[in-house]
Design a protein around this motif. Structure first.
Motif, short mmCIF file in Angstrom:
data_model
loop_
_atom_site.label_atom_id
_atom_site.label_comp_id
_atom_site.label_asym_id
_atom_site.label_seq_id
_atom_site.Cartn_x
_atom_site.Cartn_y
_atom_site.Cartn_z
N CYS A 94 40.32 28.15 43.74
CA CYS A 94 40.45 28.44 42.31
C CYS A 94 41.93 28.34 41.94
O CYS A 94 42.80 28.81 42.69
N ILE A 95 42.21 27.73 40.81
CA ILE A 95 43.59 27.56 40.36
C ILE A 95 44.11 28.87 39.78
O ILE A 95 43.43 29.53 38.99
N ILE A 103 52.12 50.29 37.72
CA ILE A 103 52.17 48.84 37.49
C ILE A 103 50.80 48.26 37.80
O ILE A 103 50.20 48.58 38.83
N ASN A 104 50.30 47.43 36.90
CA ASN A 104 49.09 46.66 37.16
C ASN A 104 49.50 45.20 37.32
O ASN A 104 50.38 44.71 36.63
N PHE A 105 48.85 44.52 38.24
CA PHE A 105 49.13 43.12 38.53
C PHE A 105 47.90 42.32 38.10
O PHE A 105 46.79 42.63 38.52
N LEU A 106 48.09 41.34 37.23
CA LEU A 106 46.96 40.57 36.71
C LEU A 106 47.07 39.12 37.15
O LEU A 106 48.14 38.53 37.09
N ILE A 107 45.94 38.57 37.57
CA ILE A 107 45.85 37.16 37.92
C ILE A 107 44.72 36.56 37.11
O ILE A 107 43.62 37.13 37.03
N VAL A 108 44.96 35.41 36.51
CA VAL A 108 43.91 34.64 35.85
C VAL A 108 43.64 33.44 36.74
O VAL A 108 44.54 32.65 37.04
N LEU A 109 42.39 33.31 37.20
CA LEU A 109 41.96 32.21 38.05
C LEU A 109 40.99 31.33 37.29
O LEU A 109 40.27 31.81 36.42
N SER A 110 40.92 30.06 37.67
CA SER A 110 39.94 29.17 37.06
C SER A 110 39.28 28.31 38.13
O SER A 110 39.95 27.79 39.02
N ASN A 111 37.96 28.18 38.02
CA ASN A 111 37.24 27.25 38.89
C ASN A 111 36.91 25.96 38.14
O ASN A 111 36.16 25.13 38.62
N GLY A 112 37.45 25.82 36.94
CA GLY A 112 37.20 24.64 36.12
C GLY A 112 36.22 24.89 34.99
O GLY A 112 36.31 24.29 33.94
N THR A 113 35.28 25.80 35.20
CA THR A 113 34.30 26.12 34.16
C THR A 113 34.37 27.58 33.71
O THR A 113 33.93 27.91 32.62
N ILE A 137 49.37 45.72 47.44
CA ILE A 137 48.76 46.98 47.84
C ILE A 137 48.50 47.74 46.54
O ILE A 137 49.42 47.91 45.72
N PHE A 138 47.25 48.18 46.33
CA PHE A 138 46.84 48.72 45.04
C PHE A 138 45.70 49.70 45.23
O PHE A 138 45.19 49.88 46.34
N ASP A 139 45.27 50.31 44.09
CA ASP A 139 44.19 51.32 44.13
C ASP A 139 42.80 50.76 43.85
O ASP A 139 41.83 51.20 44.44
N ASN A 140 42.71 49.84 42.89
CA ASN A 140 41.39 49.41 42.43
C ASN A 140 41.48 48.01 41.82
O ASN A 140 42.57 47.56 41.45
N ILE A 141 40.34 47.36 41.69
CA ILE A 141 40.25 46.02 41.12
C ILE A 141 39.26 46.03 39.96
O ILE A 141 38.16 46.58 40.08
N VAL A 142 39.66 45.39 38.86
CA VAL A 142 38.75 45.19 37.73
C VAL A 142 38.70 43.69 37.49
O VAL A 142 39.73 43.02 37.46
N ILE A 143 37.49 43.15 37.31
CA ILE A 143 37.34 41.71 37.09
C ILE A 143 36.46 41.45 35.87
O ILE A 143 35.48 42.16 35.64
N ASN A 144 36.85 40.46 35.11
CA ASN A 144 36.06 39.98 33.98
C ASN A 144 36.09 38.47 34.01
O ASN A 144 37.01 37.86 34.57
N LYS A 145 35.09 37.85 33.38
CA LYS A 145 35.07 36.40 33.35
C LYS A 145 34.78 35.89 31.95
O LYS A 145 34.19 36.60 31.14
N LYS A 146 35.22 34.66 31.73
CA LYS A 146 35.03 34.03 30.42
C LYS A 146 34.85 32.54 30.64
O LYS A 146 35.63 31.91 31.37
N GLN A 147 33.83 31.97 30.04
CA GLN A 147 33.60 30.53 30.14
C GLN A 147 34.80 29.78 29.56
O GLN A 147 35.37 30.22 28.55
N VAL A 148 35.15 28.67 30.16
CA VAL A 148 36.28 27.85 29.67
C VAL A 148 35.83 27.09 28.45
O VAL A 148 34.74 26.62 28.33
#
Length: 139
Positions: free
Chosen positions: A41-42, A60-70, A128-139
Motif C-alpha cells: 500500500c502506498i 502525540i498521535n501519528f497518522l498515516i494515510v495508505l492507499s491500495n489504489g481503490t 511505540i503507542f497505546d492504541n490504533i484507530v482505522i477508517n477507510k474511504k473509497q478513492v
C-alpha cells in the motif's frame, strides 16, 4: 541461505503474532488481514498531531494515510511515545513512492504496542503507542 533464514524468521513471527492479535483492535485486525498486512500500500501522507490536554501532559498521535489504489486507509496511532522514521531516499521505492512493505507488531512489557514497518530496502518506520484507530474511504 538468506531466503531460508527469512522464511524461518517469518514463521516464528507469524506464531508470535497469532498470540497477540487479540490485543489489537478487532476493526484494525480485520482490515489488516483483508489487505495482506498493507503490503505494497502506498503511504500517501504522514502527520504528527499534538493533542493538548488540560489535566495531563500533551500527547502525540501519528497518522498515516495508505492507499491500495481503490481505498484510502486513515490509521491513527494514539499516544505515540516513540516515532522513528528513516526515510532517506526514494531510489528503491516503486515508481518513487514510499510504500508499507513488511510490518511486525510487538506487545511490550508496559502494554504499549510497538510497530516496525519496512518500507523498502532502506526506508523504515518504528512506532511505540497505546492504541490504533482505522477508517477507510473509497478513492
Amino acid at each position: 541461505m538468506a531466503e531460508k533464514q527469512w522464511l524461518i524468521n517469518s514463521e516464528l513471527y507469524k506464531s508470535y503474532f497469532n498470540t497477540i492479535r487479540d490485543k489489537l483492535p478487532p476493526k484494525f485486525i480485520k482490515i489488516y488481514d483483508e489487505e495482506n498486512g498493507f503490503h505494497d500500500c502506498i503511504i500517501k501522507e504522514i502527520t504528527i498531531k499534538s493533542i493538548e490536554r488540560k489535566t495531563k501532559r500533551d500527547t502525540i498521535n501519528f497518522l498515516i494515510v495508505l492507499s491500495n489504489g481503490t481505498v484510502n486507509y486513515f490509521i491513527e496511532f494514539k499516544n505515540a511515545e516513540i516515532i522513528k522514521m528513516n526515510v532517506s531516499s526514494n531510489i528503491y521505492c516503486i515508481c518513487g513512492r514510499i510504500s508499507w512493505g513488511y510490518s511486525e507488531f510487538e506487545i511490550l512489557d508496559n502494554k504499549k504496542i510497538k510497530l516496525s514497518i519496512l518500507c523498502d530496502v532502506i526506508n523504515e518506520i518504528e512506532l511505540i503507542f497505546d492504541n490504533i484507530v482505522i477508517n477507510k474511504k473509497q478513492v
